[in-house]
Design an enzyme around this catalytic site. Sequence first.
Site, PDB file in Angstrom:
ATOM      1  N   ARG A   1       0.835  -1.209   0.000  1.00 16.12           N
ATOM      2  CA  ARG A   1       0.000   0.000   0.000  1.00 16.12           C
ATOM      3  C   ARG A   1       0.868   1.257   0.000  1.00 16.12           C
ATOM      4  NH1 ARG A   1      -3.082   2.278   4.818  1.00 16.12           N
ATOM      5  NH2 ARG A   1      -4.586   3.747   3.942  1.00 16.12           N
TER       6      ARG A   1
ATOM      7  N   HIS B   1       0.658   4.232  -2.790  1.00 15.53           N
ATOM      8  CA  HIS B   1       0.374   5.615  -2.402  1.00 15.53           C
ATOM      9  C   HIS B   1       1.517   6.547  -2.781  1.00 15.53           C
ATOM     10  CE1 HIS B   1      -3.122   5.090   0.683  1.00 15.53           C
ATOM     11  NE2 HIS B   1      -3.252   4.283  -0.359  1.00 15.53           N
TER      12      HIS B   1
ATOM     13  N   ASN C   1      -3.095   8.393   4.650  1.00  9.73           N
ATOM     14  CA  ASN C   1      -1.867   7.674   5.006  1.00  9.73           C
ATOM     15  C   ASN C   1      -1.638   7.530   6.503  1.00  9.73           C
ATOM     16  OD1 ASN C   1      -1.153   7.349   2.303  1.00  9.73           O
ATOM     17  ND2 ASN C   1      -0.063   9.299   2.237  1.00  9.73           N
TER      18      ASN C   1
ATOM     19  N   HIS D   1      -5.610  -5.803  -2.919  1.00 12.65           N
ATOM     20  CA  HIS D   1      -6.456  -5.806  -1.729  1.00 12.65           C
ATOM     21  C   HIS D   1      -6.537  -7.188  -1.097  1.00 12.65           C
ATOM     22  CE1 HIS D   1      -8.881  -1.898  -2.800  1.00 12.65           C
ATOM     23  NE2 HIS D   1      -7.642  -1.671  -2.440  1.00 12.65           N
TER      24      HIS D   1
END
Length: 319
Positions: free
Chosen positions: A61, A65, A93, A190
């Site tokens: 992740r 990001h 975040n 995911h």
Amino acid sequence: MASTIGIVMMMMMMMVPLTCLASELSVDYYEHTCPHVDSIVAGAVHKATMNDKTVPSALLRMHFHDCFIRGCDGSILLESKGKNKAEKDGPPNISLHAFYVIENAKKALEAICPGVVSCSDILALAARDAVTLSGGPSWEVPKGRKDGRISKAVETRQLPAPTFNISQLQQSFSQRGLSLEDLVALSGGHTLGFAHCSSFQNRIHKFSPKQGIDPSLNPSFANTLQSKCHIENKVKNAGSTLDSSATYFDNAYYKLLLGGKSILSSDQALLTHPTTKALVSKYADSQIEFERAFVKSMIKMSSIINGGQEIRLQCNLIR
């Protein structure tokens, strides 16, 4: 919610243009200057994962990001300083963790090849290792990124929101040179994810004026989510894993999505477009096809660069 989405879309229109320049990267970039970079980063990820099974999902992740703001320049790693609030302290975040893994890898690399390996390359390698250590595929990571000097929390509004519909998702990905195929493949990340209740409350409480629960959700699954996220529940970090095998990289995410057991609105949105729905079915049917597409899209995403300026000596600080 509508006003929040409006702000997000406005910020997307204002975002710094991102360019995919894979030709500037090379899998053997450190062949002569730091030949053990891959094994050192893998060792740091493995050691951390042995102590904390959530590390792989955090690193994957984190890389996503990072790349979606100013390209893959390690700006997600920088600390806030003075009046500047950095990306890692932006609302999307706040729940990110495992930054220490990147710092540990950087420290080990500085000991044998000082000033050579960028933090952004370390993060790209760590994301690959996170997938591999979770039972997923491995791949050669193109390297040669430089670290950026700018990190602004306000720019995290550019990240795709968990409430996005398919049009918003398509726009977000296309602005970064990523296709609908990339959207569906990368959403498969995911399989290692976790969502806090705030990310999917819109689906299980007051979904519409006439419906409390999103009708696309499996009723029993919706009840399970409600029990985990009861409005009166004060449990810190309450939420749900994004698939049934949250520490193992597999295609269960797609199978659950087809069964009405997706968590986020942005997951469910993949079934509202013929192209993305067909790809969901394809990956639900074949782990091999999913892994092949995921690797291709990860390499493509991690090659989004926007002119980083330096090799940081510490990943959380600029010189």
